[in-house]
Scaffold this motif. Structure first.
Motif, PDB file in Angstrom:
ATOM      1  N   SER A  69       8.602 -36.766 -16.425  1.00 27.67           N
ATOM      2  CA  SER A  69       7.757 -38.137 -16.155  1.00 27.67           C
ATOM      3  C   SER A  69       7.006 -38.049 -15.110  1.00 27.67           C
ATOM      4  N   GLY A  70       6.305 -39.161 -14.433  1.00 32.25           N
ATOM      5  CA  GLY A  70       5.396 -38.983 -13.247  1.00 32.25           C
ATOM      6  C   GLY A  70       6.351 -38.748 -12.119  1.00 32.25           C
ATOM      7  N   SER A  71       7.398 -39.299 -11.794  1.00 30.91           N
ATOM      8  CA  SER A  71       8.410 -38.841 -10.740  1.00 30.91           C
ATOM      9  C   SER A  71       9.897 -38.638 -10.955  1.00 30.91           C
ATOM     10  N   GLN A  72       9.874 -38.122 -12.357  1.00 33.50           N
ATOM     11  CA  GLN A  72      11.245 -37.398 -12.537  1.00 33.50           C
ATOM     12  C   GLN A  72      11.279 -36.682 -13.529  1.00 33.50           C
ATOM     13  N   VAL A  73      11.961 -35.815 -13.434  1.00 33.28           N
ATOM     14  CA  VAL A  73      12.201 -34.386 -14.159  1.00 33.28           C
ATOM     15  C   VAL A  73      13.630 -33.992 -14.675  1.00 33.28           C
ATOM     16  N   VAL A  74      13.849 -33.629 -15.877  1.00 35.87           N
ATOM     17  CA  VAL A  74      15.231 -33.172 -16.318  1.00 35.87           C
ATOM     18  C   VAL A  74      15.051 -31.846 -16.621  1.00 35.87           C
ATOM     19  N   LEU A  75      16.088 -31.103 -15.508  1.00 35.18           N
ATOM     20  CA  LEU A  75      16.158 -29.405 -15.648  1.00 35.18           C
ATOM     21  C   LEU A  75      17.528 -29.170 -16.606  1.00 35.18           C
ATOM     22  N   VAL A  76      17.335 -28.000 -17.060  1.00 36.23           N
ATOM     23  CA  VAL A  76      18.591 -27.420 -17.963  1.00 36.23           C
ATOM     24  C   VAL A  76      18.746 -26.062 -17.503  1.00 36.23           C
ATOM     25  N   ARG A  77      19.954 -25.549 -17.422  1.00 35.96           N
ATOM     26  CA  ARG A  77      20.352 -24.328 -17.353  1.00 35.96           C
ATOM     27  C   ARG A  77      21.452 -23.912 -18.208  1.00 35.96           C
ATOM     28  N   GLY A  78      21.279 -22.911 -19.204  1.00 28.70           N
ATOM     29  CA  GLY A  78      22.415 -22.597 -20.187  1.00 28.70           C
ATOM     30  C   GLY A  78      21.661 -22.729 -21.497  1.00 28.70           C
ATOM     31  N   GLN A  79      22.555 -22.223 -22.582  1.00 33.31           N
ATOM     32  CA  GLN A  79      22.042 -22.509 -24.052  1.00 33.31           C
ATOM     33  C   GLN A  79      23.469 -22.776 -24.575  1.00 33.31           C
ATOM     34  N   PRO A  80      23.364 -23.837 -25.536  1.00 37.71           N
ATOM     35  CA  PRO A  80      24.102 -24.049 -26.393  1.00 37.71           C
ATOM     36  C   PRO A  80      24.729 -23.159 -27.323  1.00 37.71           C
ATOM     37  N   VAL A  81      25.891 -23.091 -27.725  1.00 36.05           N
ATOM     38  CA  VAL A  81      26.632 -22.144 -28.613  1.00 36.05           C
ATOM     39  C   VAL A  81      26.005 -22.383 -29.985  1.00 36.05           C
ATOM     40  N   ASN A  82      25.827 -21.314 -30.362  1.00 33.93           N
ATOM     41  CA  ASN A  82      25.249 -21.127 -31.983  1.00 33.93           C
ATOM     42  C   ASN A  82      26.445 -21.264 -33.087  1.00 33.93           C
ATOM     43  N   HIS A  83      27.129 -22.199 -33.176  1.00 33.86           N
ATOM     44  CA  HIS A  83      28.635 -22.275 -34.017  1.00 33.86           C
ATOM     45  C   HIS A  83      28.211 -21.570 -35.430  1.00 33.86           C
ATOM     46  N   VAL A  84      26.954 -22.018 -36.297  1.00 31.04           N
ATOM     47  CA  VAL A  84      26.712 -21.339 -37.376  1.00 31.04           C
ATOM     48  C   VAL A  84      26.744 -19.834 -37.363  1.00 31.04           C
ATOM     49  N   LEU A  85      26.277 -19.345 -36.639  1.00 32.68           N
ATOM     50  CA  LEU A  85      26.262 -17.761 -36.644  1.00 32.68           C
ATOM     51  C   LEU A  85      27.422 -17.256 -36.248  1.00 32.68           C
ATOM     52  N   HIS A  86      28.181 -17.872 -35.287  1.00 30.68           N
ATOM     53  CA  HIS A  86      29.406 -17.505 -35.066  1.00 30.68           C
ATOM     54  C   HIS A  86      30.238 -17.601 -36.252  1.00 30.68           C
TER      55      HIS A  86
END
Length: 114
Positions: free
Chosen positions: A54-71
Motif C-alpha cells: 500500500s502507500g506506506s506499508q509493504v508485506v514481504l515473504v520469504r520461503g515457500q509453503p509445502v505442496n502436500h498434494v505432491l508429497h
C-alpha cells in the motif's frame, strides 16, 4: 587484464542520507514512499518477495509453503518411502512474513507476522 570485483554493500535497513529532508522536518508522502522503496529493494536483493503493498506499508515473504498434494502422491507411489522426506520437509520448511511501515518521521517499523 584483471577483473574488478564488485563491492557488495551491507544489507542496511536505513536508506541513504539523500532520502531525508535537509531542513530536518518530517518527510512528506513522496519521501516516505522513496524510503520504503529503498528498504524493499534491499530486502528483495536478499531473497524476500513482495506479497502486498500500500502507500506506506509493504508485506514481504520469504520461503515457500509445502505442496502436500505432491508429497502425498509421491508417498503413495513410492510405497510410503517418500513419507520420511515429506515429514522432514514439513518440519523444516518455514514461511516468514514481515510487515514494513514508514511512519510520519520517516522511521521504518518492522513487524513480524505469522
Amino acid at each position: 587484464m584483471r577483473r574488478r570485483r564488485a563491492v557488495r554493500e551491507s544489507a542496511s535497513i536505513e536508506p541513504p542520507p539523500g532520502y531525508y529532508v535537509v531542513g530536518g522536518g518530517p518527510p512528506d508522502a513522496a519521501q516516505r514512499a522513496l524510503i520504503l522503496d529503498w528498504i524493499v529493494s534491499r530486502r528483495i536483493a536478499s531473497g524476500w518477495r513482495v506479497e502486498s503493498r500500500s502507500g506506506s506499508q509493504v508485506v514481504l515473504v520469504r520461503g515457500q509453503p509445502v505442496n502436500h498434494v505432491l508429497h502425498a502422491f509421491l508417498t503413495v507411489f513410492s510405497c510410503l518411502a517418500w513419507g520420511i522426506v515429506w515429514v522432514v520437509v514439513a518440519l523444516v520448511n518455514r514461511v516468514e512474513r514481515v510487515a514494513l511501515t514508514v511512519d510520519a518521521q520517516g522511521r521504518v517499523v518492522t513487524v513480524s507476522a505469522p
